[in-house]
Design an enzyme around this catalytic site. Structure first.
Site, PDB file in Angstrom:
ATOM      1  N   THR A 178      43.705  32.610 -51.663  1.00 21.87           N
ATOM      2  CA  THR A 178      43.857  31.728 -52.806  1.00 21.87           C
ATOM      3  C   THR A 178      42.572  30.910 -52.910  1.00 21.87           C
ATOM      4  O   THR A 178      41.714  30.990 -52.044  1.00 21.87           O
ATOM      5  CB  THR A 178      45.098  30.849 -52.552  1.00 21.87           C
ATOM      6  OG1 THR A 178      46.214  31.716 -52.350  1.00 21.87           O
ATOM      7  CG2 THR A 178      45.392  29.891 -53.660  1.00 21.87           C
ATOM      8  N   ASN A 197      46.942  36.285 -54.416  1.00 24.31           N
ATOM      9  CA  ASN A 197      47.684  36.430 -53.165  1.00 24.31           C
ATOM     10  C   ASN A 197      46.777  36.950 -52.051  1.00 24.31           C
ATOM     11  O   ASN A 197      45.857  36.240 -51.655  1.00 24.31           O
ATOM     12  CB  ASN A 197      48.931  37.296 -53.334  1.00 24.31           C
ATOM     13  CG  ASN A 197      49.961  37.035 -52.239  1.00 24.31           C
ATOM     14  OD1 ASN A 197      49.991  35.961 -51.642  1.00 24.31           O
ATOM     15  ND2 ASN A 197      50.800  38.008 -51.961  1.00 24.31           N
ATOM     16  N   SER A 237      56.057  29.739 -54.307  1.00 23.37           N
ATOM     17  CA  SER A 237      54.653  29.623 -53.920  1.00 23.37           C
ATOM     18  C   SER A 237      54.494  28.499 -52.904  1.00 23.37           C
ATOM     19  O   SER A 237      55.325  27.597 -52.812  1.00 23.37           O
ATOM     20  CB  SER A 237      53.797  29.321 -55.148  1.00 23.37           C
ATOM     21  OG  SER A 237      52.475  28.978 -54.800  1.00 23.37           O
ATOM     22  N   SER A 238      53.387  28.553 -52.157  1.00 22.56           N
ATOM     23  CA  SER A 238      53.027  27.450 -51.264  1.00 22.56           C
ATOM     24  C   SER A 238      51.890  26.598 -51.836  1.00 22.56           C
ATOM     25  O   SER A 238      51.481  25.621 -51.212  1.00 22.56           O
ATOM     26  CB  SER A 238      52.600  28.001 -49.894  1.00 22.56           C
ATOM     27  OG  SER A 238      53.678  28.620 -49.241  1.00 22.56           O
TER      28      SER A 238
END
Length: 555
Positions: A365, A385, A436-437
């Site tokens: 990312t 990703n 998502s993180s």
């Protein structure tokens, strides 16, 4: 829902516009010098932080194709100085209408990792092009054509990829070689290029020009959309023109909470980052961390991480489809209960915490941070990703497709590429956005403001946590982005660390508490942060020295 509305109402009462004078200068920190310069070019042309964010985002799509791009998705967290508006522009990818979780399983019913991360089936419907258009139209000052001009120039004229990009090509060479479009772009002569190679990408330049001229329709409708769908299907995917035409960004209320007299503004679902960050900081707010030695402090931070990641696995998903107890998870009262379960001298085994319900659930990312001369803020995290996403380039488009379908819980309880688990709340369904993180964040105090975020897959949230804690300890942006890092994500029950993050004595003391440590050889993340002392007007920036081309500038 009543409690959530109450939380948002209380957050709205907190100060969100700045009484202090604007800084007069601007600060941009991104993962590549050419992207940072693109942002300043647009500011010099009369743009604001949001025009600059469009420019930096698009430029990173050109110069960091391994990390992000218009074939992926993004979260744009914005603060508009003139009226204090704060919003997250959610441009997360969506699952195609033909999505079927069983398509990702092998003959034995186990998750087939190759299908979830490589090839057309791994790709969700991209959101970043829609975000570029939306942010320019709703928050910028300049025409989209002007903000995209630096990226178009970079794609057409070419640039020399840095050592990090070349390394990632080498790591993914075998998968890139499977796809004619990707190998033609990144493997000249069938080999990994060497230092000094100039990457020219006229197809990407034309794609960006199409977006600049026709906006949202230039990407998601017409002949270009038809070309994309045909190429994805040829690569084994299941997109349709209707999937592309239906894509839209979502504007979402950020997660807002207080920590040590500062307002923290961060990403809501479908990011898990903001809720987990709130949960961890609410737990840690009950301790005076400054009075603890490093081992005691690390133990408490790890226990907060453990509990937040456990809740991530159980409750979180796409907010358009999944009902989540957001108010409860971000409540100080809930954190107090979690804090009471932490033994001050002993690790809590993850398997002793309640398991996630069944059913109920990028390292590459990139992130950039901007403060402009008017006091506008932008924190943007974007991704495809894994490195080079699905390693598919539809001929004539110039960009890699994401492999975000792996961020869904394709099989309940089966870890994804980052080891994260999930259940039904994050199951793949048509039109849903995977959890998502990504955690773009603002920290706004009486006199100081921090804009922060990072790549790093499942470690994003804990890196942002550690960066914020270091800022409160007095670290400048460059120092806090360079600090050594550690991470715990509930499962596996291990503290993973960067090399030499702890001394031998500290490791021994943590192990005596019952913690298991695993030291890695590779560095993590690529954090970019800027801060602003609104009392003195000083702006500072920091770009992670773990990167090769990262640049933070104040002008």
């Amino acid at each position: 829902m009543i409690r959530l509305r109450a939380l948002l109402f209380v957050a709205a009462l907190l100060p969100c516009s700045f009484a202090a004078a604007a800084p007069g200068k601007a600060a941009i920190a991104s993962a590549h010098k050419l992207a940072t310069e693109a942002g300043f070019d647009v500011l010099a042309a009369g743009g604001n932080a949001f025009d600059a964010a469009v420019a930096v985002s698009a430029a990173l799509s050109v110069v960091e194709p391994q990390s992000s791009g218009i074939g992926g998705g993004a979260f744009f967290l914005v603060h508009r100085a003139k009226d204090g508006k704060q919003v997250l522009v959610d441009a997360r990818e969506t699952a195609p209408a033909a999505t079927d979780a069983k398509a990702y399983l092998d003959a034995n019913g186990e998750l087939d990792r190759d299908k979830s991360v490589n090839g057309g089936l791994a790709a969700g419907i991209p959101g970043e092009p829609a975000a570029l258009v939306w942010v320019a139209q709703h928050y910028g000052r300049l025409p989209l054509k002007q903000s995209l001009a630096p990226a178009i120039r970079l794609a057409r004229d070419g640039f020399a990829p840095d050592a990090r990009s070349l390394m990632r090509i080498g790591q993914r060479k075998d998968v890139i070689a499977r796809d004619a479009g990707a190998s033609a772009l990144f493997l000249p002569g069938g080999e990994v290029p060497g230092a000094g190679w100039v990457l020219k990408n006229p197809d990407l330049a034309r794609t960006l020009e199409l977006i600049a001229e026709r906006g949202h329709k230039g990407f998601y409708e017409g002949e270009f959309a038809e070309k994309l769908v045909a190429g994805v299907k040829k690569a084994g995917g299941n997109w349709s023109r209707e999937d592309l035409a239906a894509y839209a960004v979502r504007e979402r209320e950020p997660i807002v909470f207080q920590y040590r007299g500062h307002k923290v503004v961060t990403a809501p679902p479908p990011s898990s980052g903001g809720i987990a960050l709130a949960e961890m900081l609410n737990i840690l707010q009950g301790y005076d961390l400054t009075r603890l030695d490093r081992v005691e402090r690390t133990h408490l931070v790890v226990e907060a991480m453990r509990r937040a990641y456990r809740d991530r696995a159980e409750y979180l998903g796409d907010p358009d489809f999944v009902k989540m107890p957001v108010a409860e998870l971000t409540s100080p009262l809930y954190a107090a209960g979690l804090r009471a379960s932490i033994h001050p001298k002993k690790a809590t085994p993850s398997d002793s915490l309640p398991g996630y319900m069944a059913p109920v659930q990028g390292t590459d990312t990139t992130h950039f941070s901007i403060i402009d001369a008017d006091g506008n803020l932008a924190a943007v995290t974007q991704t495809v990703n894994l490195p080079f996403g699905a390693a598919v380039v539809v001929p004539g488009t110039g960009f890699v497709l994401n492999n975000e379908m792996d961020d869904f819980a394709l099989k309940a309880g089966a870890p994804n590429a980052y080891g994260l688990v999930g259940a039904d709340a994050n199951a793949p369904r048509p039109g849903h956005r995977p959890l998502s993180s990504m955690t773009p964040t603002f920290v706004i105090g009486p006199e100081r403001t921090l804009v922060i975020g990072t790549p790093g897959g499942s470690r994003i949230i804990t890196m942002v946590l550690e960066g914020i804690l270091a800022w409160f300890d007095g670290d400048a942006p460059q120092q806090l982005v360079d600090n050594k890092r550690f991470h715990h994500q509930y499962l596996p029950d291990v503290i993973s660390t960067e090399k030499d993050a702890f001394t031998p004595a500290e490791r021994k003391a943590l192990q005596a508490m019952g913690h298991v440590l695993s030291e890695g050889e590779q560095p993590w993340g690529f954090m970019n942060a800027v801060d602003w002392n609104r009392k003195t007007g000083e702006l500072r920036g920091g770009s992670d020295s773990r990167g090769v081309s990262g640049t933070a500038l104040v002008r």
